[in-house]
Design an enzyme around this catalytic site. Structure first.
Site, PDB file in Angstrom:
ATOM      1  N   GLY A 119       0.837  -1.199   0.000  1.00 22.08           N
ATOM      2  CA  GLY A 119       0.000   0.000   0.000  1.00 22.08           C
ATOM      3  C   GLY A 119       0.868   1.243   0.000  1.00 22.08           C
ATOM      4  O   GLY A 119       1.983   1.232   0.509  1.00 22.08           O
ATOM      5  N   GLU A 120       0.336   2.294  -0.610  1.00 24.13           N
ATOM      6  CA  GLU A 120       1.061   3.557  -0.607  1.00 24.13           C
ATOM      7  C   GLU A 120       0.080   4.698  -0.810  1.00 24.13           C
ATOM      8  O   GLU A 120      -0.995   4.526  -1.366  1.00 24.13           O
ATOM      9  CB  GLU A 120       2.142   3.579  -1.695  1.00 24.13           C
ATOM     10  N   GLY A 121       0.461   5.863  -0.313  1.00 25.60           N
ATOM     11  CA  GLY A 121      -0.388   7.038  -0.416  1.00 25.60           C
ATOM     12  C   GLY A 121       0.359   8.261   0.053  1.00 25.60           C
ATOM     13  O   GLY A 121       1.599   8.278   0.134  1.00 25.60           O
ATOM     14  N   ASP A 158     -11.060   9.888   9.737  1.00 25.67           N
ATOM     15  CA  ASP A 158     -10.838   9.479   8.345  1.00 25.67           C
ATOM     16  C   ASP A 158     -11.435   8.096   8.094  1.00 25.67           C
ATOM     17  O   ASP A 158     -10.773   7.204   7.543  1.00 25.67           O
ATOM     18  CB  ASP A 158      -9.349   9.499   8.022  1.00 25.67           C
TER      19      ASP A 158
END
Length: 462
Positions: free
Chosen positions: A151-153, A270
């Site tokens: 995962g990445e962001g 969030d």
């Protein structure tokens, strides 16, 4: 007179020019044209091979194996609202402000390798998890290899890692962008460092060396809810109605624990489908507490800059910056709509009246077209009773009056209760069944005032 050497050079140049200008059997094209075409073809072929290699490497990096095959990729992402707070890495709690930064101790909790943090902090003994050295995490993730990226962001990159004891973990390498890494590190440590709940991702440990900040979580091996709702899963979704309600109830329980089981309470800020991780049995775990805020029992709200994800943020928080647990309730309502419909909160590819999920959802319910809201990829449709219950919970969660929204604990009961929303009729039937048969029928259920003289009573209303 020209020198003999110059004459030879001129003759050689004329010979080369003659050869390049000579026609070839290939469509009678001149040789220099054929050579140019071959050079262009070789360059294009080399670029195509390079492009295919990059695409395959990205695909290997993004796809994660699980028990039933490949976790579907997400077709698009929703824009995040992440304006930085002014007090980077700080919380106000019981009159104290300060960053939570690990300090070296006899128990093995260590500060950064240089002996000084890049951000001044009130050093606290956090008393949870364990400290991992950078070398340990590099070994666990094979040097933070691209094939281990899960995962990445905007927050950073998450790697799958295997520790020396064989346990599998997820390592979040926070991007140190304008102090954001220090802030998210501090927030997650303070908010969920000591929290343990089956529907919250567990924080195993951390790493703080130099300017680098990393968090080590338990590994959840079936992707996130966003991938399964919006990725390419084929004509029939593996998320049946019962599985979707299981995910919704588990998520509600995790948020209820944050709101009602902790002091100070934690507002996640969030809540969205990409932050709901799933295990092989479809049990949900709420993750990513980088935007969380603490709210003491004496405070009804906290004022902060608006941060979250477009489409999930409650109207009152977006307009005033006043945050409390009601903002999470609104976000959960949008999430539940997403679970029911399979649609993103904001989808600009749909017709104008359907771009905003909340507006379209309310319009469909008002038109009594609730059955048309169900994701068409669900093979077995829910019962009318179960669907009505879920729709009513959605509408209550997104009430524009934040004070009228239910608490997360109440939402859990609503989703789990078989008699909701027909509680009153069900309870009345139970009362009738429990009244002893020896009691006269006239006394079992209270009646209005008896009228002995019917004609006289009628004349009173003429």
């Amino acid at each position: 007179m020209p020198v003999s050497g110059e004459t030879d050079d001129n003759n050689e140049n004329n010979s080369i020019t003659h050869i390049l200008s000579s026609k070839t059997p290939l469509f009678k094209l001149k040789l220099y044209i054929v050579i140019s075409i071959l050079v262009v073809f070789v360059l294009l072929f080399s670029f195509a091979i390079f492009l295919c290699f990059r695409l395959n490497r990205n695909a290997r990096k993004r796809k994660v194996k699980h028990s039933s095959g490949l976790i579907p990729l997400v077709s698009k992402e929703i824009v995040e609202i992440k304006a930085l707070d002014q007090n980077v890495g700080c919380f106000t709690e019981e009159g104290k402000m300060g960053n939570v930064v690990p300090k070296k101790s006899r128990e093995g909790v260590s500060d950064d390798a240089s002996g000084a943090s890049d951000v001044s902090a009130d050093v606290q003994n956090i008393g949870w998890g364990r400290w991992y050295s950078m070398k340990e995490l590099e070994m666990a993730t094979r040097g933070f290899a691209e094939e281990n990226v899960i995962g990445e962001g905007g927050y950073g990159v998450v790697f799958r890692g295997i520790l020396q004891d064989g346990s599998v973990v997820a390592v979040k390498n926070l991007l140190n962008n304008k102090g954001q890494a220090e802030k998210e590190f501090s927030v997650e440590v303070e908010a969920i460092g000591k929290v343990r709940h089956k529907n919250l991702v567990g924080l195993v440990g951390y790493c703080a060396e130099g300017a680098r900040r990393m968090l080590v979580y338990e590994y959840v091996d079936n992707g996130n809810l966003e991938q399964w709702l919006h990725g390419d899963v084929g004509p029939i979704s593996p998320l049946t109605w019962d599985i979707r309600m299981k995910i919704a109830i588990g998520t509600a329980k995790g948020l209820a624990y944050l709101h009602e089981g902790l002091e100070p309470k934690v507002v996640h800020r969030d809540v969205k489908s990409s932050n709901i991780l799933l295990d092989k049995k479809w049990n949900p775990k709420v993750s990513d507490f980088g935007l969380a805020k603490l709210l003491g029992s004496e405070a009804s709200y906290v004022t902060t800059r608006v941060m979250g994800t477009f489409g999930y943020v409650s109207p009152e928080y977006a307009s005033t910056g006043m945050l409390n647990e009601g903002s999470d309730v609104y976000s959960f309502g949008v999430l539940l709509m997403e679970i029911i419909t399979g649609r993103s909160p904001i989808d600009y590819s749909r017709p104008p009246g359907e771009m905003n999920l909340v507006d379209w959802f309310k319009g469909m319910v008002a038109s009594r077209r609730g059955e048309d809201l169900v994701d068409p990829l669900i093979e077995v449709q829910p019962s009318p009773r179960a669907l009505k219950r879920a729709l009513l919970v959605c509408l209550r969660c997104i009430d524009l009056d934040a004070n009228k929204r239910p608490k997360m604990g109440q939402i859990v009961h609503m989703l789990e209760a078989d008699d909701f929303p027909f509680r009153s009729e069900h309870r009345l039937a139970q009362e009738r069944d429990t009244i002893p048969s020896s009691v006269p029928i006239s006394k079992k259920i209270p009646h209005p005032k008896r009228v002995e003289n019917v004609d006289a009573e009628k004349s009173r209303w003429r």
